[in-house]
Design an enzyme around this catalytic site. Structure first.
Site, PDB file in Angstrom:
ATOM      1  N   SER A  50       0.833  -1.193   0.000  1.00 22.62           N
ATOM      2  CA  SER A  50       0.000   0.000   0.000  1.00 22.62           C
ATOM      3  C   SER A  50       0.875   1.254   0.000  1.00 22.62           C
ATOM      4  O   SER A  50       1.714   1.425  -0.886  1.00 22.62           O
ATOM      5  CB  SER A  50      -0.943  -0.039   1.212  1.00 22.62           C
ATOM      6  OG  SER A  50      -1.926   0.968   1.138  1.00 22.62           O
ATOM      7  N   ASP A 107      -8.887  -6.639  -4.297  1.00 17.43           N
ATOM      8  CA  ASP A 107      -8.495  -5.314  -3.809  1.00 17.43           C
ATOM      9  C   ASP A 107      -9.066  -4.260  -4.749  1.00 17.43           C
ATOM     10  O   ASP A 107      -8.547  -4.008  -5.822  1.00 17.43           O
ATOM     11  CB  ASP A 107      -6.966  -5.221  -3.757  1.00 17.43           C
ATOM     12  CG  ASP A 107      -6.459  -3.907  -3.172  1.00 17.43           C
ATOM     13  OD1 ASP A 107      -7.295  -3.014  -2.901  1.00 17.43           O
ATOM     14  OD2 ASP A 107      -5.236  -3.780  -2.995  1.00 17.43           O
ATOM     15  N   HIS A 127      -8.068  -5.225   0.102  1.00 14.08           N
ATOM     16  CA  HIS A 127      -6.776  -4.540   0.233  1.00 14.08           C
ATOM     17  C   HIS A 127      -5.970  -5.093   1.405  1.00 14.08           C
ATOM     18  O   HIS A 127      -4.739  -5.123   1.359  1.00 14.08           O
ATOM     19  CB  HIS A 127      -7.012  -3.037   0.419  1.00 14.08           C
ATOM     20  CG  HIS A 127      -5.752  -2.231   0.414  1.00 14.08           C
ATOM     21  ND1 HIS A 127      -4.860  -2.254  -0.642  1.00 14.08           N
ATOM     22  CD2 HIS A 127      -5.212  -1.384   1.334  1.00 14.08           C
ATOM     23  CE1 HIS A 127      -3.845  -1.453  -0.377  1.00 14.08           C
ATOM     24  NE2 HIS A 127      -4.027  -0.918   0.810  1.00 14.08           N
TER      25      HIS A 127
END
Length: 374
Positions: free
Chosen positions: A154, A319, A352
């Site tokens: 991320s 995601d 995610h």
């Protein structure tokens, strides 16, 4: 099969820099501290160091525990340790809390030497570029000339990209997981809603709430609840909670009725007690600002021209906040420059948050990649 072991008890260290750091905003930090942890042993050649960059709500505490009483280990403990994918029998692993953090690095909670009070709202916004510059100073202080790898998921993945762009001679590999070269308008919108929930909390006091009895927890818990929804996939929420009720029948009140509501409230309350509101709004701004291609997809290939490190890019099918298509933008720009790139799109239901999970195929890919580094 070799058994995996845990890191055990760990301690943090402080890097104190007396060299001024000019930030992207133009402001200058005359000096700063970074809190960090290391796991494993730096070899004689000093070529086995791996820097792990943390995501929005992460920190330097990657693995192990501070005491036997700790309820939970570091946030990536399932990945880092003896015989784990990032094997500390082979690698010297470094975790750093970013500038602006609330866990010991210089940030809003730190004391401003000029005023003798917490920085609060006056602490400048640090960007991904600023973090990488400060990381490089710490790595240099450890007498490490070249990192074996920089890895992050991320927001941490964005930092790995920036390392490869800014310091092409300082790393051999970049491992980018569940990331993107910049945020979409939708992602920026989510971040703004989260920030507004904090900034408009009456207890926020324009960011100067340290030393007061009341903290801006209402806004922070809402921000976390919103974020948590975007980190999970619809399938996970459906299979885990569905329309399960807390009680046998509807209560016809505005109290918590559904299990998903209870879960979000729990996560929000827990986070608001542990995290700092000023740090949260700064981390989300760093996410918004990062855009090495200046909003033009074609520019990414040009920006990547000086990269010399090899890449592993990983995305997850569920995601939707950092979709596989965003990872493919990174892959294309690397291929345009004939950079050695391996890409894996992993079928996973966790959304995610999958990059934090112990998904067998995901961990096997990482383990195989790291095993070939040394």
């Amino acid at each position: 099969m070799t058994s995996k072991k845990n890191i055990g008890i760990v301690k943090s260290k402080i890097f104190k820099s007396l060299n001024p750091l000019k930030l992207q905003s133009g402001e200058i930090l005359e000096e700063y501290n970074l809190i960090y942890e290391t796991y494993g042993t730096l070899n004689k050649k000093k070529d086995n160091a791996v820097l792990v960059c943390h995501a929005l709500s992460g920190n330097h505490h990657l693995a192990g525990r501070y005491s036997l009483k700790d309820k939970s280990p570091g946030w990536w403990d399932n990945l880092i340790g003896p015989n784990k994918p990032l094997d500390t029998n082979k690698f010297f692993v470094i975790g750093i809390n970013n500038l602006g953090g609330s866990d010991g690095s210089s940030g809003p909670k730190s004391i401003n030497k000029q005023t003798k009070k917490p920085w609060g709202a006056d602490f400048p916004i640090a960007t991904v570029e600023d973090w990488v510059d400060s990381h490089e100073a710490l790595i240099t202080s450890l007498n490490i000339s070249k990192l074996s790898a920089v890895i992050g998921g991320s927001l941490g993945g964005m930092q790995a990209i920036q390392w490869a762009i800014k310091f092409p001679e300082r790393l051999k590999h970049a491992v980018v997981i569940a990331a993107a070269p910049n945020l979409t308008a939708q992602n920026i919108a989510f971040n703004e809603v989260a920030r507004q929930s904090i900034i408009t909390d009456p207890d926020f006091n324009k960011g100067n709430y340290y030393g007061k009895k009341i903290q801006p927890r209402r806004g922070l818990r809402i921000a976390r609840m919103l974020g948590h929804i975007t980190y999970l996939s619809d399938d996970v929420m459906g299979s885990k909670f569905g329309r399960k009720l807390k009680h046998k029948n509807y209560q016809y009140t505005f109290n918590t009725e559904f299990e998903i509501e209870s879960y979000l409230n729990y996560q929000g309350d827990k986070f608001a007690k542990e995290f700092d509101a000023n740090t949260y709004i700064r981390m989300t701004k760093a996410l918004d600002y990062y855009d090495p291609a200046n909003g033009k997809r074609r520019n990414l290939s040009k920006v990547f021209k000086k990269i010399k490190s090899k890449f592993l890019v990983i995305s997850f099918t569920s995601d939707w906040r950092f979709s596989p298509n965003r990872s493919k933008e990174i892959v294309k720009a690397l291929l345009d420059n004939n950079i050695d790139i391996k890409y894996a799109e992993i079928t996973a239901a966790s959304g995610h948050d999958a990059f934090l999970m112990e998904e067998p195929r995901y961990h096997a890919i990482l383990q195989s990649y790291f095993n070939k580094m040394l």
